[in-house]
Design a protein around this motif. Structure first.
Motif: not given
Length: 335
Positions: A206, A213, A235, A312, A315
């Motif tokens: 992450n 990734e 994820m 991001n 998240r």
């Protein structure tokens, strides 16, 4: 009641009452539900606390907080040295002894204080099992920076080892630290320590860039499809935008810069792009399509950075509770 007869819960109750309701509520936010229940019960049963008793608890808390701060800055020997100068040898030893009953310094403490670039130079020639053990114990953002700088074939190998790692005995840790010329913390208990596992590698992935990734997950997909699928379930990746509901998409779009959105959609799948367009006004969607059409060639790295920025942000919204993302087959996303 003498201070020495107070239990840990009683001391915690007295401390929180002394801090006041507003500060105590802030502390509660960092406790587990079980701890909150136990301490709340203790507060409810707390009799009248005398000034002397209250001062003794606050003084002990202050000393313990200082000791923990000293340990985090320079290790346990540094903490003991400062405490001895301030409080005397016997009292300092008592504080350190009480801390060791509840505080366990994780292995590789010195390495966690090292800059990622320096640590990379230090461990990059170590075998994969050594690198994975170290990355499992340091902060995810540092581990991510190091993982991204490793050769592609080594990235997947190290990631897999972290993911399947279960428990590591102190003996193994001591051997690794001896090779790395680091000493195991003196307050490490003689018991198995937990590190690694799926959540550990998810935290690391992450924090890496989008390209790293994707490369790691693609490689793991070929080598161990079940493991790769399990990691993906934990994820949120850019392609998962198609699984968000319309309200979530609309909330996210309001937080994303147009430049990032147009770059991110440059190489996005048709399904992802249509999901975004469907949650914009017709005029806004047309303008976005025009921006992408007239953008011309761009570096893949710029596209990946834009996609990373969007992920991001998603998240961040999830952490703040504004968007809830179902993981591992938990059901639909809700907002």
């Amino acid at each position: 009641m003498a201070k020495g007869k107070l239990s840990g819960r009683e001391k915690a109750a007295i401390l929180l009452v002394s801090l006041g309701s507003e500060n105590a509520s802030q502390v509660f936010q960092h406790l587990t539900d079980e701890d909150i229940e136990q301490i709340t019960l203790e507060i409810a049963n707390l009799r009248r606390v005398g000034n002397m008793e209250q001062e003794m608890v606050l003084d002990e808390f202050h000393q313990m907080a200082l000791a923990q701060d000293f340990i985090s800055r320079g290790g346990i020997h540094y903490a003991q040295e400062l405490l001895e100068k301030a409080l005397g040898g016997e009292k300092a030893q008592g504080i350190i002894k009480r801390l060791t009953a509840s505080l366990q310094t994780r292995p590789f403490d010195a390495l966690r204080k090292t800059e990622p670039s320096q640590l990379l130079n230090f461990i990059q020639n170590e075998p994969p099992q050594t690198i994975s053990l170290i990355l499992a114990y340091i902060e995810p953002n540092k581990a991510a920076a190091i993982l991204a700088a490793l050769p592609a074939d080594l990235q997947a190998e190290v990631s897999k080892r972290i993911a399947v790692m279960d428990r590591t005995s102190p003996e193994i840790i001591k051997k690794v630290e001896a090779v790395l010329e680091k000493k195991l913390s003196t307050i490490l208990q003689n018991e198995y320590t937990d590190a690694g596992g799926i959540e550990s590698i998810v935290d690391v992935l992450n924090n890496v860039d989008r390209g790293t990734e994707k490369a790691i997950l693609d490689s793991l997909e070929e080598e161990d499809p079940e493991l790769a699928e399990e990691i993906r379930k934990r994820m949120f990746v850019f392609e998962d935008i198609v699984n968000l509901d319309n309200r979530a998409i609309q909330r996210i779009i309001r937080e994303i810069e147009n430049k990032d959105l147009s770059l991110a959609l440059k190489t996005a799948s048709q399904e992802v792009a249509e999901k975004i367009y469907a949650n914009m006004s017709k005029r806004a969607a047309e303008m976005l399509k025009e921006d992408i059409e007239f953008m011309g060639p761009v570096r893949l790295r710029e596209v990946e950075e834009a996609q990373t920025n969007i992920v991001n942000e998603i998240r961040r919204l999830e952490e703040s509770g504004e968007v809830v993302i179902a993981r591992g087959g938990e059901g639909d996303v809700i907002v």
